[in-house]
Design an enzyme around this catalytic site. Sequence first.
Site, short mmCIF file in Angstrom:
data_model
loop_
_atom_site.label_atom_id
_atom_site.label_comp_id
_atom_site.label_asym_id
_atom_site.label_seq_id
_atom_site.Cartn_x
_atom_site.Cartn_y
_atom_site.Cartn_z
N CYS A 2 0.83 -1.21 0.00
CA CYS A 2 0.00 0.00 0.00
C CYS A 2 0.87 1.26 0.00
O CYS A 2 1.98 1.26 0.47
CB CYS A 2 -0.88 0.02 1.25
SG CYS A 2 -1.91 -1.43 1.37
N ARG A 27 4.19 1.25 -6.63
CA ARG A 27 4.18 0.23 -5.57
C ARG A 27 3.17 -0.86 -5.87
O ARG A 27 3.16 -1.92 -5.26
CB ARG A 27 3.85 0.87 -4.22
CG ARG A 27 4.90 1.83 -3.70
CD ARG A 27 4.38 2.62 -2.49
NE ARG A 27 4.18 1.78 -1.34
CZ ARG A 27 5.13 1.55 -0.42
NH1 ARG A 27 6.32 2.06 -0.57
NH2 ARG A 27 4.89 0.77 0.61
N TRP A 75 -3.12 -2.26 -1.70
CA TRP A 75 -2.69 -3.53 -2.31
C TRP A 75 -3.37 -4.61 -1.48
O TRP A 75 -2.94 -4.89 -0.36
CB TRP A 75 -1.17 -3.65 -2.25
CG TRP A 75 -0.64 -4.90 -2.86
CD1 TRP A 75 -0.42 -6.10 -2.24
CD2 TRP A 75 -0.30 -5.10 -4.22
NE1 TRP A 75 0.05 -7.01 -3.13
CE2 TRP A 75 0.13 -6.45 -4.36
CE3 TRP A 75 -0.31 -4.30 -5.35
CZ2 TRP A 75 0.55 -6.97 -5.58
CZ3 TRP A 75 0.10 -4.84 -6.56
CH2 TRP A 75 0.52 -6.14 -6.68
N ASN A 99 -1.07 0.74 6.17
CA ASN A 99 -0.23 -0.14 5.37
C ASN A 99 0.29 -1.20 6.33
O ASN A 99 0.90 -0.87 7.35
CB ASN A 99 0.93 0.64 4.74
CG ASN A 99 1.84 -0.28 3.92
OD1 ASN A 99 1.42 -1.35 3.50
ND2 ASN A 99 3.08 0.14 3.70
N GLY A 100 0.03 -2.47 6.03
CA GLY A 100 0.51 -3.54 6.93
C GLY A 100 -0.59 -4.57 7.17
O GLY A 100 -1.60 -4.59 6.47
N GLU A 478 17.19 -21.99 -11.11
CA GLU A 478 16.91 -20.56 -11.04
C GLU A 478 18.21 -19.77 -10.95
O GLU A 478 18.33 -18.70 -11.55
CB GLU A 478 16.00 -20.26 -9.85
CG GLU A 478 15.66 -18.80 -9.63
CD GLU A 478 15.04 -18.12 -10.85
OE1 GLU A 478 14.64 -18.81 -11.81
OE2 GLU A 478 14.99 -16.88 -10.85
N LYS A 482 19.13 -16.72 -13.59
CA LYS A 482 19.43 -15.37 -13.10
C LYS A 482 20.76 -14.89 -13.65
O LYS A 482 20.88 -13.79 -14.17
CB LYS A 482 19.48 -15.35 -11.57
CG LYS A 482 18.15 -15.35 -10.87
CD LYS A 482 17.45 -14.02 -10.86
CE LYS A 482 16.44 -13.82 -11.93
NZ LYS A 482 15.48 -14.79 -12.27
N GLU A 485 20.76 -14.35 -17.60
CA GLU A 485 19.88 -13.35 -18.23
C GLU A 485 20.31 -11.93 -17.93
O GLU A 485 19.94 -11.00 -18.65
CB GLU A 485 18.43 -13.56 -17.81
CG GLU A 485 18.07 -13.25 -16.39
CD GLU A 485 16.56 -13.35 -16.16
OE1 GLU A 485 15.78 -13.04 -17.07
OE2 GLU A 485 16.17 -13.75 -15.07
N HIS A 501 28.11 -37.89 -16.99
CA HIS A 501 27.57 -38.45 -18.24
C HIS A 501 27.77 -37.49 -19.41
O HIS A 501 26.94 -37.43 -20.31
CB HIS A 501 26.09 -38.79 -18.04
CG HIS A 501 25.88 -39.77 -16.92
ND1 HIS A 501 26.04 -41.13 -17.08
CD2 HIS A 501 25.61 -39.56 -15.61
CE1 HIS A 501 25.84 -41.72 -15.93
NE2 HIS A 501 25.57 -40.81 -15.02
N LYS A 600 9.74 -7.69 -19.59
CA LYS A 600 9.29 -8.10 -18.27
C LYS A 600 8.16 -9.12 -18.37
O LYS A 600 8.08 -10.05 -17.59
CB LYS A 600 8.82 -6.89 -17.46
CG LYS A 600 8.37 -7.23 -16.05
CD LYS A 600 9.46 -7.92 -15.26
CE LYS A 600 9.00 -8.42 -13.91
NZ LYS A 600 9.99 -9.32 -13.28
C1 AGP Z 1 12.83 -14.41 -15.03
O1 AGP Z 1 13.84 -13.63 -14.42
C2 AGP Z 1 12.35 -13.80 -16.32
N1 AGP Z 1 11.90 -12.48 -16.12
C3 AGP Z 1 11.33 -14.71 -17.04
O2 AGP Z 1 11.86 -16.01 -17.11
C4 AGP Z 1 9.94 -14.81 -16.36
O3 AGP Z 1 10.06 -15.52 -15.15
C5 AGP Z 1 9.02 -15.57 -17.32
O4 AGP Z 1 8.89 -14.82 -18.49
C6 AGP Z 1 7.63 -15.81 -16.73
O5 AGP Z 1 6.99 -14.59 -16.50
P1 AGP Z 1 5.64 -14.58 -15.61
O6 AGP Z 1 6.02 -15.12 -14.28
O7 AGP Z 1 5.20 -13.16 -15.58
O8 AGP Z 1 4.65 -15.47 -16.30
#
Ligand code: AGP
Length: 605
Positions: A2, A27, A75, A99-100, A478, A482, A485, A501, A600
Amino acid sequence: MCGIIGYTGPLQAKDVLLNGLSQLEYRGYDSAGIAYFGPETDVHVVKTTGKVAQLRELCKSVREESHCGIGHTRWATHGGVTVENAHPHQAGKVTLIHNGIIENYHQLTVDFQLEGKLISQTDSEVAARVLDAIYDGDPLASIRRLIPLLEGSYGFCILFSDHPGEIYAVRNVSPLVAAYTHSGSIIASDLTALIPYTKKYAVVPENKIVRLTPYRMEFYEMDGQPARPEFLEVNWDTDAAMKNGFPHFMLKEIHEQPEALKNTILPRLSRGLPDFGEDKIPDALFARCSQIRIVACGTAMHAGMVARAVMEPLLRIPVLVSVASEFRYEDPLVSEETLTIVISQSGETIDTLAALRLAKELGSRVLSVVNVKGSTIARESDFVLYTHAGPEIAVASTKAYSVQLAALYMIACRMALVRGKMTEEEGAAFMKDLLDVIPAMEEMLRQSEEIKNIVRPLVDKPDAFFIGRNLDYAFSLEGALKLKEISYIHADAYAAGELKHGTIALIADQVPVIALATQDRVFSKMISNVREVKARGAYVILITKNGAEAAADLADVRIRIPDLHDRFTVFPIAVVLQLIAYYASLLKGLDVDQPRNLAKSVTVE
Ligand code: AGP
């Protein structure tokens, strides 16, 4: 999370509040509202679901002058997205924004006989009604009596209709900053809303009461004595303030994870067990299915891989994970017996949405874990468990991953309870372990500088390998994503037992290997795999639990995480792997928040 803004002074309060709420939109929120003193001592409230622009439209009909008011972007955590649940909340002479999370609001509802009187389903309205019930005309004394009654986190801004022109505030955990300026006194949940008026501000100390008047800002201890806050100077512009002082959104979001987990877990805890009643997710959904199919992309899919490794041993039913873009074309074995869990931060990923639609066509019920309220995937799911991470702006997903895991762990626990695979005692222990990951993550955040220093040998290397066994293998997926990318270092994750293998052919002198060894059951085998890569010259970063014994010559660097149960080590590990990627990108001088070629939310196939 929030957004809060309060103002009292010579300017038009409505304009200051609306502009402040616009600054706080980043936010993330789903409704907004303001309250302001009218020409008399009446307090008017205007609130709506939707965006600040809609609130601004509604406020055009507000003709009267006002020089004191409060504003809020909500939120949603307790209670759905409705006008009634939007803030500000009014009760008698009290108007309040919050907020909280007030954790004991159920008990307060009983203690103050509020059943049947509440207009909303929010814990915030309960706080307003309790304050009104104990209000005796003295705001400071009344707030002092309120605080001991509350359990949980809060940042309150409060108007008392018999104290026109004054704003009162108090906080515990949820942030508040305040300033007295030539334009009057102003308070907000973060600097973004203050910067247009001042660079000098005070962080409202926890459990100190603030009184704002048009001419001064006063702080009081809980015993009524005056208090002196620390005054700070801002040296960023508004854009920087959106990062709240962090150099990048990604680092800010890595540091937001403890609060994001609290906001995701606490509203769903009832007598120490996961409770999805307010999310309207019935136990029947968990009781009937004979298999689970998890579908997602990228980081969300990696969260699904971790969930699978936790769920299958617990529930003793098949749990399969599919990459959404493959699921759509693999003619999957999915039926009405299948529970499909869709995971998506944005709720707009086109591959994931298409997979959701296919699963429903095949008769499966769909439960989605989504961070953005009202997103397409959320709207098309049969049931939604929203994560409360707040907006994730950096392309590299961090806090979304950890709150997805928290949500999936709560689903696993609830399913185990419903299917008789866990007693209530075991369930409460599981949820306590889940809450214990929060201080463990905070511990790793405190080691950020040390982690930055160990990353330097990686940044000039073309390749890096992440290896682990069992859950550690799921976590390593993961870590590899990270790193690659945002630093453009080619990184891959391997089941450590699989190296021999073929892939071990790639391990040569100083090739970086990040080895995760936090699973007690396979620890010794994992150490053997680390020896194998070390023997071939690898530069080894070994991540183990605090108490794990490993020879000093085994690794070039050792990172120790708190001694959590094996299932829960992913949370502090996630912080470490996120920081490794962040600092590798930073040291290479790359655009951490906007890496090349990436968006994103991938809304194209
Ligand atoms: C992860 O760091 C990337 N931004 C990408 O793999 C992301 O997780 C993927 O595109 C899925 O996005 P979403 O969770 O919004 O569906």
